[in-house]
Design a protein around this motif. Structure first.
Motif, PDB file in Angstrom:
ATOM      1  N   SER A   1       0.822  -1.211   0.000  1.00 23.22           N
ATOM      2  CA  SER A   1       0.000   0.000   0.000  1.00 23.22           C
ATOM      3  C   SER A   1       0.851   1.254   0.000  1.00 23.22           C
ATOM      4  CB  SER A   1      -0.925   0.015   1.220  1.00 23.22           C
ATOM      5  OG  SER A   1      -1.814  -1.057   1.166  1.00 23.22           O
TER       6      SER A   1
ATOM      7  N   ILE B   1       0.003  -1.543  -6.940  1.00 17.82           N
ATOM      8  CA  ILE B   1      -1.149  -1.926  -7.765  1.00 17.82           C
ATOM      9  C   ILE B   1      -1.715  -0.729  -8.536  1.00 17.82           C
ATOM     10  CG2 ILE B   1      -3.473  -2.893  -7.730  1.00 17.82           C
ATOM     11  CD1 ILE B   1      -2.562  -4.597  -5.357  1.00 17.82           C
TER      12      ILE B   1
ATOM     13  N   THR C   1      -9.281  -5.148  -9.633  1.00 20.33           N
ATOM     14  CA  THR C   1      -9.758  -6.193  -8.720  1.00 20.33           C
ATOM     15  C   THR C   1      -9.040  -7.507  -8.985  1.00 20.33           C
ATOM     16  OG1 THR C   1     -11.915  -5.109  -8.705  1.00 20.33           O
ATOM     17  CG2 THR C   1     -11.826  -7.340  -7.851  1.00 20.33           C
TER      18      THR C   1
ATOM     19  N   GLU D   1      -5.599  -7.328  -7.430  1.00 16.39           N
ATOM     20  CA  GLU D   1      -5.662  -7.498  -5.982  1.00 16.39           C
ATOM     21  C   GLU D   1      -5.866  -8.961  -5.608  1.00 16.39           C
ATOM     22  OE1 GLU D   1      -8.823  -4.802  -5.151  1.00 16.39           O
ATOM     23  OE2 GLU D   1      -7.480  -3.074  -4.998  1.00 16.39           O
TER      24      GLU D   1
END
Length: 140
Positions: A28, A33, A47, A50
């Motif tokens: 993070s 991402i 998505t 992830e």
């Protein structure tokens, strides 16, 4: 005896949660991402990215707890090793980009105009060092 098993399970679960939280916090903070989707222009698949990280982390953790051996040919190991090296390199590059290590180092040692040479020296040093390690030390 049952208390020993319960406390062992609790310690294992707590350790796994700490490592998992650390991995998520690390990814993070680096913003891997969103940056990956921005560069590749695939924001609609965020998505899937992830879930790929979650499933890959779970399968990787499970595989390390087992003594799994694959009988793979050398030709198949080359692209696997290349993909692993690219992943580690991208992760290291993302970390240095976030904390601005290379520009600060270049400014401190006075090679601001020769930054590309310093970067290429780091890249080639890593490549040749890894190749030397894998070619020489594996068989000795």
């Amino acid at each position: 005896m049952i208390i020993k098993w319960i406390s062992l399970a609790f310690i294992g679960l707590a350790g796994g949660l700490i490592v998992g939280c650390g991995l998520v916090a690390f990814l993070s903070v680096l913003g891997i991402i969103p940056r990956l989707t921005q560069i590749s222009k695939t924001a609609k698949f965020i998505t899937l990215y992830e879930w790929a990280i979650v499933i890959g982390s779970l399968l990787g953790g499970w595989a390390q707890l087992r003594d799994i051996h694959f009988q793979l040919t050398s030709l198949l190991l080359i692209p696997i090793g290349l993909a692993c090296g690219i992943f580690v390199g991208m992760l290291a590059a993302a970390l240095t980009e976030v904390i601005n290590v290379i520009p600060i180092l270049a400014k401190r040692i006075g090679i601001e105009g020769h930054l590309i040479i310093a970067l290429m020296a780091i890249v080639f040093g890593k490549v040749f060092g890894s190749l030397f390690h894998w070619i020489y030390f594996i068989d000795h």
